[in-house]
Motif scaffolding. Structure first.
Motif, PDB file in Angstrom:
ATOM      1  N   GLN A   1      34.535  34.206  39.456  1.00  0.00           N
ATOM      2  CA  GLN A   1      35.631  34.937  38.828  1.00  0.00           C
ATOM      3  C   GLN A   1      35.228  35.270  37.394  1.00  0.00           C
ATOM      4  O   GLN A   1      34.261  34.707  36.883  1.00  0.00           O
ATOM      5  CB  GLN A   1      36.873  34.057  38.757  1.00  0.00           C
ATOM      6  CG  GLN A   1      37.351  33.505  40.078  1.00  0.00           C
ATOM      7  CD  GLN A   1      38.644  32.713  39.908  1.00  0.00           C
ATOM      8  OE1 GLN A   1      38.700  31.811  39.078  1.00  0.00           O
ATOM      9  NE2 GLN A   1      39.656  33.058  40.674  1.00  0.00           N
TER      10      GLN A   1
ATOM     11  N   ARG B   1      43.223  35.840  48.702  1.00  0.00           N
ATOM     12  CA  ARG B   1      43.911  35.329  47.510  1.00  0.00           C
ATOM     13  C   ARG B   1      45.175  34.643  47.992  1.00  0.00           C
ATOM     14  O   ARG B   1      45.795  35.112  48.972  1.00  0.00           O
ATOM     15  CB  ARG B   1      44.276  36.490  46.592  1.00  0.00           C
ATOM     16  CG  ARG B   1      43.076  37.102  45.943  1.00  0.00           C
ATOM     17  CD  ARG B   1      43.477  38.343  45.194  1.00  0.00           C
ATOM     18  NE  ARG B   1      42.298  39.064  44.785  1.00  0.00           N
ATOM     19  CZ  ARG B   1      41.802  39.052  43.541  1.00  0.00           C
ATOM     20  NH1 ARG B   1      42.414  38.378  42.595  1.00  0.00           N
ATOM     21  NH2 ARG B   1      40.722  39.726  43.253  1.00  0.00           N
TER      22      ARG B   1
ATOM     23  N   LYS C   1      44.156  39.720  32.526  1.00  0.00           N
ATOM     24  CA  LYS C   1      44.359  38.525  31.693  1.00  0.00           C
ATOM     25  C   LYS C   1      43.162  38.379  30.741  1.00  0.00           C
ATOM     26  O   LYS C   1      42.054  38.787  31.079  1.00  0.00           O
ATOM     27  CB  LYS C   1      44.468  37.282  32.591  1.00  0.00           C
ATOM     28  CG  LYS C   1      45.646  37.354  33.556  1.00  0.00           C
ATOM     29  CD  LYS C   1      45.719  36.154  34.472  1.00  0.00           C
ATOM     30  CE  LYS C   1      44.729  36.140  35.602  1.00  0.00           C
ATOM     31  NZ  LYS C   1      45.027  36.937  36.770  1.00  0.00           N
TER      32      LYS C   1
ATOM     33  N   GLU D   1      36.681  34.088  35.173  1.00  0.00           N
ATOM     34  CA  GLU D   1      36.900  32.775  34.570  1.00  0.00           C
ATOM     35  C   GLU D   1      35.713  31.834  34.763  1.00  0.00           C
ATOM     36  O   GLU D   1      35.626  30.793  34.094  1.00  0.00           O
ATOM     37  CB  GLU D   1      38.132  32.113  35.220  1.00  0.00           C
ATOM     38  CG  GLU D   1      39.478  32.804  34.938  1.00  0.00           C
ATOM     39  CD  GLU D   1      39.818  33.942  35.909  1.00  0.00           C
ATOM     40  OE1 GLU D   1      38.882  34.535  36.489  1.00  0.00           O
ATOM     41  OE2 GLU D   1      41.007  34.245  36.083  1.00  0.00           O
TER      42      GLU D   1
END
Ligand code: ATP
Ligand code: MG
Length: 573
Positions: free
Chosen positions: A341, A449, A199, A343
């Motif tokens: 992460q 996860r 992503k 992110e």
């Protein structure tokens, strides 16, 4: 019930630029302070480059980029091995507001094409090898206008970095554009692609470049004089964690321009030869470093680290047994596991101010509003499992914690999806997709996860705990635990296990030995973890069998899909 308040001690400043406020600052404080300590593949050539060097070079390169027509707000993909030009050009991008998009050298032509297309990059900066790959796909990337090659002879249509830079005066200055603010776009990273296609993650000029000051201070324990080596390759967010946190703290990044496959002995040789104080490696590397053969070398004079005092791990769960053995080997150095992460910055970690709890991810960093929530958005009680989430205020104001991304860039529309979710209780969170529990002392314990958690006969089982238990057994090198479909229990625990060479020889010699080892490992798990968590199915595999991302993470989703396929086929048969 949560005491988490979304206010960070690290306030968003009204203006910030990593190049001028961090690099130039350290250069001004001490012109001889080393920012990057570099060595080549063979460890024979070394360079010690100062903050002054990067301050000067990045100004010149920013001028060069402007002369080539690369504009603020445009994206530049950079792919190069671990050469000083990487940090010089990357700093220049942050100085001028060109959005920096680092990718790994392991990408092939079609990966580069994909990234150029979806990021709409107008510039590509690379070494001769990656430029050659880029040229093969240039025709299908209409936004790409400028290609810059940092080594070798540039082919026609490609700018030769060094000869172009030689034309820029050594004292050239590049003023930070006044329109470049703390929330302007700064960096794009592609995630590791463990759960699906990578992503595209957008960070601002501060969400990584400044907020990683927290990572460097609280997790890596960095300060001027410390020399920090992180094994990650430049294309991964984790390499940026290192770069940005080290320089925010005025410390020195150590770089070994290693172009060969990882070998634990070489890692020890580097630690032996150079005054590295701080090491960060993924758990898979530490698992190799604690193997018997490496331990024997470690015990010799040439295997001993010269100056190592602090070790960190991140990227995957770190097994408790690995922390314990490493501590024994190094006479007391623990591994500080940290969680984050692409992110986010490192939001949770074992930290110097707290006792390390092996197997845990430590506590949220100061000022990070990290919590664990249930499906209603309420913080869970100690011991209960939930989603790891960052508390967000409605408007993400300047007093909020800002060490996480703006959002994912949609590859077809270019729109930003913030992934911020409002819960029934009115609270707003960024939900990480990872599950954990928190103990009475506030330490976080990774479960898995969300998609990897196994649901067997009503019990929820995190793969990490089973993998860590298996790792305690001397015959196991590594394992991947996933759910496998089962008619009675819905799902059961299945372990794909890579054995040591000696255990592999034994099971190859006789089928009975293999069956006995399966039983032994199952009993071992029943004794060392809650009995319902033991793997009912075990398959011994070669190390190459476990599907991994380019960065070495196990793709459990693929193994889970394999089990589903096999189950369907068996039913159809
Ligand atoms: P993708 O999002 O493309 O599937 P990815 O999540 O592996 O890939 P990264 O951003 O590189 O991409 O990895 C972050 C993830 O790595 C976390 O969400 C978590 O699952 C795992 N992780 C990171 N640090 C730790 C840690 N200390 N313990 C356990 N897991 C960790
Ligand atoms: Mg992810």
């Amino acid at each position: 019930m949560s005491s988490v308040v979304p206010v960070s001690p690290l306030r968003l400043p009204s203006s910030f630029n990593f190049a001028s406020d961090v690099v130039d600052h350290w250069a001004w404080r001490d012109p001889s302070q080393v920012a990057l300590y570099w060595t080549d593949q063979s460890l024979s050539t070394t360079k010690q480059l100062t903050y002054s060097h990067f301050s000067r070079q990045s100004q010149r390169i920013a001028c060069l980029f402007a002369s080539l027509g690369i504009k603020q707000g445009e994206t530049a993909i950079i792919i190069a091995p671990r050469v000083p030009e990487w940090w010089e050009t990357a700093t220049a991008c942050l100085r001028s507001g060109i959005i920096l998009c680092p990718c790994t050298t392991l990408l092939v032509d079609k990966d580069i094409e994909y990234r150029l297309q979806v990021s709409h990059a107008t510039a590509f900066i690379g070494d001769a090898t990656s430029v050659a790959k880029c040229l093969k796909v240039r025709a299908t990337c209409p936004n790409l206008r400028t290609i810059v090659q940092i080594n070798g002879t540039a082919p026609p249509g490609v700018t030769d970095f060094h000869s172009a830079l030689n034309k820029i005066p050594s004292d050239a200055r590049f003023p930070v554009p006044s329109s470049l603010g703390p929330k302007s776009p700064g960096m794009i990273f592609f995630t590791s692609g463990t759960t699906g296609p990578p992503k595209m993650v957008l960070h601002t000029q501060t969400s990584y470049p400044l907020a990683h000051a927290l990572t460097g201070t609280h997790w890596l324990d960095l300060s001027p004089g410390k020399i920090y080596w992180n094994l990650s390759e430049q294309g991964w967010a984790k390499a940026a964690w290192s770069w940005l946190s080290t320089w925010n703290c005025g410390a020195t990044i150590f770089i070994h321009d290693d172009r060969l496959a990882f070998h634990p002995r070489r890692t020890l040789e580097v630690l032996n030869k150079f005054p590295i104080t701080t090491l960060c490696a993924p758990p898979t590397v530490y698992r190799q470093l604690v193997l018997d053969e490496t331990r024997r070398f470690f015990a010799t004079e040439k295997g001993q680290p010269k100056a190592l005092v602090h070790c960190c791990g991140a990227g995957e769960p770190l097994n408790e047994s690995v922390v314990r053995i490493w501590k024994e080997m190094t006479s007391g150095i623990e591994i500080f596991d940290g969680y984050g992460q692409t992110e986010t910055i490192v939001v949770c970690a074992n930290q110097k101010v707290n006792k390390v709890k092996p197997g845990s991810m430590g506590k949220p960093l100061p000022g990070v509003p990290l919590t664990i929530i249930d499906s209603e958005g309420n913080s869970v009680a100690p011991g209960a499992e939930g989603d790891i989430a960052i508390v967000v205020s409605k408007t993400r104001t300047d007093t909020d914690f800002f060490g996480f991304f703006e959002g994912y860039i949609d590859k077809s529309t270019g729109m930003i999806d913030t992934k911020i979710k409002t819960y029934p209780n009115g609270k707003i969170y960024f939900v990480t997709g990872d599950r954990a529990t928190r103990d009475e002392d506030g330490y976080f314990w990774f479960v898995g996860r969300a998609d990897d958690v196994i649901n067997s006969s009503g019990y929820r089982i995190g793969p990490f705990e089973v993998e860590s238990t298996l790792k305690l057994h001397p015959a196991v090198v590594e394992s991947a635990v996933v759910s496998s479909p089962d008619p009675q229990r819905d799902e059961v625990v299945k372990a794909f296990i890579v054995l040591t060479d000696s255990a592999t020889s034994k099971i190859r010699a006789s089928r009975a030995a293999g069956e006995a080892l399966v039983k032994e490992l199952q009993d071992f798990c029943k004794q060392n973890a809650a009995p319902y968590k033991y793997p009912r199915r075990i398959e011994f595999v070669d190390s190459g069998f476990l599907p991994k991302t380019i960065s070495g993470k196990i793709k459990r989703a693929e193994l889970k899909a394999l089990e589903r396929r096999r189950y369907k086929e068996a039913q159809g048969a």
